[in-house]
Motif scaffolding. Structure first.
Motif, PDB file in Angstrom:
ATOM      1  N   ASN A 298       0.858  -1.187   0.000  1.00 39.18           N
ATOM      2  CA  ASN A 298       0.000   0.000   0.000  1.00 39.18           C
ATOM      3  C   ASN A 298       0.889   1.230   0.000  1.00 39.18           C
ATOM      4  OD1 ASN A 298      -1.914   1.993   0.305  1.00 39.18           O
ATOM      5  ND2 ASN A 298      -2.532   1.398   2.376  1.00 39.18           N
ATOM      6  N   SER A 299       1.142   1.770  -1.175  1.00 38.04           N
ATOM      7  CA  SER A 299       2.095   2.869  -1.316  1.00 38.04           C
ATOM      8  C   SER A 299       1.643   4.157  -0.642  1.00 38.04           C
ATOM      9  CB  SER A 299       2.352   3.142  -2.807  1.00 38.04           C
ATOM     10  OG  SER A 299       1.142   3.504  -3.460  1.00 38.04           O
ATOM     11  N   SER A 300       0.367   4.256  -0.273  1.00 39.79           N
ATOM     12  CA  SER A 300      -0.100   5.464   0.398  1.00 39.79           C
ATOM     13  C   SER A 300       0.300   5.493   1.873  1.00 39.79           C
ATOM     14  CB  SER A 300      -1.629   5.581   0.286  1.00 39.79           C
ATOM     15  OG  SER A 300      -2.266   4.514   0.954  1.00 39.79           O
ATOM     16  N   PHE A 301       0.628   4.312   2.434  1.00 42.65           N
ATOM     17  CA  PHE A 301       1.042   4.252   3.833  1.00 42.65           C
ATOM     18  C   PHE A 301       2.554   4.431   3.916  1.00 42.65           C
ATOM     19  CE2 PHE A 301       2.408   2.073   7.706  1.00 42.65           C
ATOM     20  CZ  PHE A 301       1.601   2.712   8.639  1.00 42.65           C
ATOM     21  N   PHE A 302       2.993   5.356   4.774  1.00 41.65           N
ATOM     22  CA  PHE A 302       4.407   5.705   4.818  1.00 41.65           C
ATOM     23  C   PHE A 302       4.962   5.694   6.234  1.00 41.65           C
ATOM     24  CE2 PHE A 302       2.000   9.609   5.364  1.00 41.65           C
ATOM     25  CZ  PHE A 302       2.656  10.236   6.426  1.00 41.65           C
ATOM     26  N   VAL A 303       6.271   5.560   6.304  1.00 44.54           N
ATOM     27  CA  VAL A 303       7.022   5.793   7.534  1.00 44.54           C
ATOM     28  C   VAL A 303       8.009   6.903   7.224  1.00 44.54           C
ATOM     29  CG1 VAL A 303       8.692   4.893   9.189  1.00 44.54           C
ATOM     30  CG2 VAL A 303       6.804   3.451   8.420  1.00 44.54           C
ATOM     31  N   ARG A 304       7.933   7.984   7.972  1.00 44.91           N
ATOM     32  CA  ARG A 304       8.832   9.118   7.749  1.00 44.91           C
ATOM     33  C   ARG A 304       9.774   9.261   8.933  1.00 44.91           C
ATOM     34  NH1 ARG A 304       7.271  14.771   5.084  1.00 44.91           N
ATOM     35  NH2 ARG A 304       7.346  13.275   3.363  1.00 44.91           N
ATOM     36  N   PHE A 305      11.069   9.222   8.629  1.00 45.20           N
ATOM     37  CA  PHE A 305      12.092   9.383   9.661  1.00 45.20           C
ATOM     38  C   PHE A 305      12.628  10.802   9.607  1.00 45.20           C
ATOM     39  CE2 PHE A 305      16.636   9.206  10.893  1.00 45.20           C
ATOM     40  CZ  PHE A 305      16.455   8.910  12.239  1.00 45.20           C
ATOM     41  N   VAL A 306      12.618  11.483  10.753  1.00 48.54           N
ATOM     42  CA  VAL A 306      13.116  12.852  10.864  1.00 48.54           C
ATOM     43  C   VAL A 306      14.341  12.825  11.769  1.00 48.54           C
ATOM     44  CG1 VAL A 306      12.533  15.237  11.402  1.00 48.54           C
ATOM     45  CG2 VAL A 306      10.728  13.647  10.699  1.00 48.54           C
ATOM     46  N   GLN A 307      15.499  12.921  11.167  1.00 49.26           N
ATOM     47  CA  GLN A 307      16.733  12.809  11.935  1.00 49.26           C
ATOM     48  C   GLN A 307      16.954  14.021  12.823  1.00 49.26           C
ATOM     49  OE1 GLN A 307      20.164  11.967   9.538  1.00 49.26           O
ATOM     50  NE2 GLN A 307      21.536  11.686  11.279  1.00 49.26           N
TER      51      GLN A 307
END
Length: 339
Positions: free
Chosen positions: A252-261
């Motif tokens: 499901n390409s609409s679901f994301f994990v975003r990492f903010v360093q």
């Protein structure tokens, strides 16, 4: 005193992009107790997760007390703060916060989300919920359905409060099982500059420097000041983008994990560390000095613990003068009333 959740009108006033998806950042955990690491994660995650997310607001959602009781069921000496106490450690007892705390019963959370989403949609805006988590919640080496687990449109995670095991010393991210490769954030300069004007108006209004009409006039009558503010906003967005990586679920390409360093080394503060300090054999002054580096409202936390100690001593003294068959009513882990 519990701080009530903001009315729907508060979030409606924040919405500014009808052509894109607006998002609400949800930070849900035990917060037993809330500490500086929690505050840093919420603040950093809300401000630096990327302008493209269009975050309208941040909502803190403490778990129900029963979740804590289940967690510490084999620890009779464990500190378990009730809902009102944990909310107070977030707000200091004041409703004037840049974030909002949801203090209603767990069964009403889904009802709140449904009404909220309906209000936003009826006003012509698109809305999604995004969860904020610490790096320990990302099992990058195990195949788990994060989408099902968190029941949201995406996850924002940062190492600003704790080390991320999936980030190497060379700042390389390990792949997350079930997700594609980590990708850099591509900025749309025109969109960012357009957003910066709305952000400036909101800041002038939100900080109560000016009412909405006066803020609009100031922007129109001071183009140089506003242009400088917009450029500063764009520069911050560009710097944020350099520290952001996003990967998407393969199913499901609409679901994301975003990492903010993080911009600096994490403080490595945990609720367990705070609880250990509260149980340490220190003088009140020494304990307060330690807690000032761990929690936002150390005096309030010490007041809660001190009340518990006095109450426990009172119960013990009462039990000595009575027969052994008499028991204290209620759960001894929760010495103050509350959910």
């Amino acid at each position: 005193m519990a701080v009530k959740s903001a009315p729907l009108s508060f979030y409606m006033d924040q919405a500014h992009a009808s052509d894109r998806i607006n998002r609400i950042l949800v930070f849900r955990s035990c917060f037993n107790p809330a500490h500086l690491g929690h505050y840093e994660l919420l603040h950093y995650g809300f401000l630096h997760s990327g302008a493209d997310l269009n975050l309208l607001a941040a909502i803190v959602v403490p778990h129900e007390v029963q979740v804590l009781l289940n967690k510490f069921q084999h620890r009779d000496d464990a500190l378990v703060l009730n809902m009102e106490e944990r909310i107070r450690l977030w707000t200091g007892g004041s409703a004037e916060q840049w974030f909002r705390v949801f203090d209603d019963h767990k069964s009403n959370w889904n009802d709140f989300k449904s009404k909220f989403a309906a209000s936003i949609t009826e006003a012509g805006f698109k809305l999604e919920w995004v969860r904020l988590v610490g790096p320990d919640h990302i099992d990058y080496h195990k195949h788990k359905s994060l989408e099902w687990k968190w029941k949201c449109a995406g996850i924002v995670v940062s190492d600003c409060s704790w080390k991320a095991e999936f980030l190497s010393r060379e700042s390389k991210l390990a792949p997350v099982t079930g997700f594609g490769a980590w990708e850099e954030l591509e900025l749309d300069p025109l969109a960012v500059l357009a957003d910066s004007r709305q952000v400036l108006l909101k800041e002038l209004t939100y900080l109560r420097i000016l009412d909405p009409d006066a803020a609009q006039r100031m922007v129109e009558e001071n183009p140089h000041y506003c242009w400088r503010a917009q450029l500063d906003y764009f520069d911050e967005a560009r710097k944020d983008a350099q520290r952001i990586r996003t990967c998407r679920a393969t199913t499901n390409s609409s679901f994301f994990v975003r990492f903010v360093q993080a911009q600096s080394a994490p403080a490595k503060i945990s609720s367990m560390l705070v609880r250990k300090e509260l149980q340490s054999d220190l003088s009140p002054r020494e304990r307060l000095a330690r807690l000032e580096n761990l929690v936002v409202y150390p005096h309030i936390l010490l007041e809660m613990v001190s009340w518990r100690q006095r109450y426990s001593e009172h119960v013990r003294s009462q039990s000595v003068s009575r027969k052994k068959g008499t028991s204290m009513q209620g759960n001894p882990k929760i010495l103050l009333r509350g959910r």
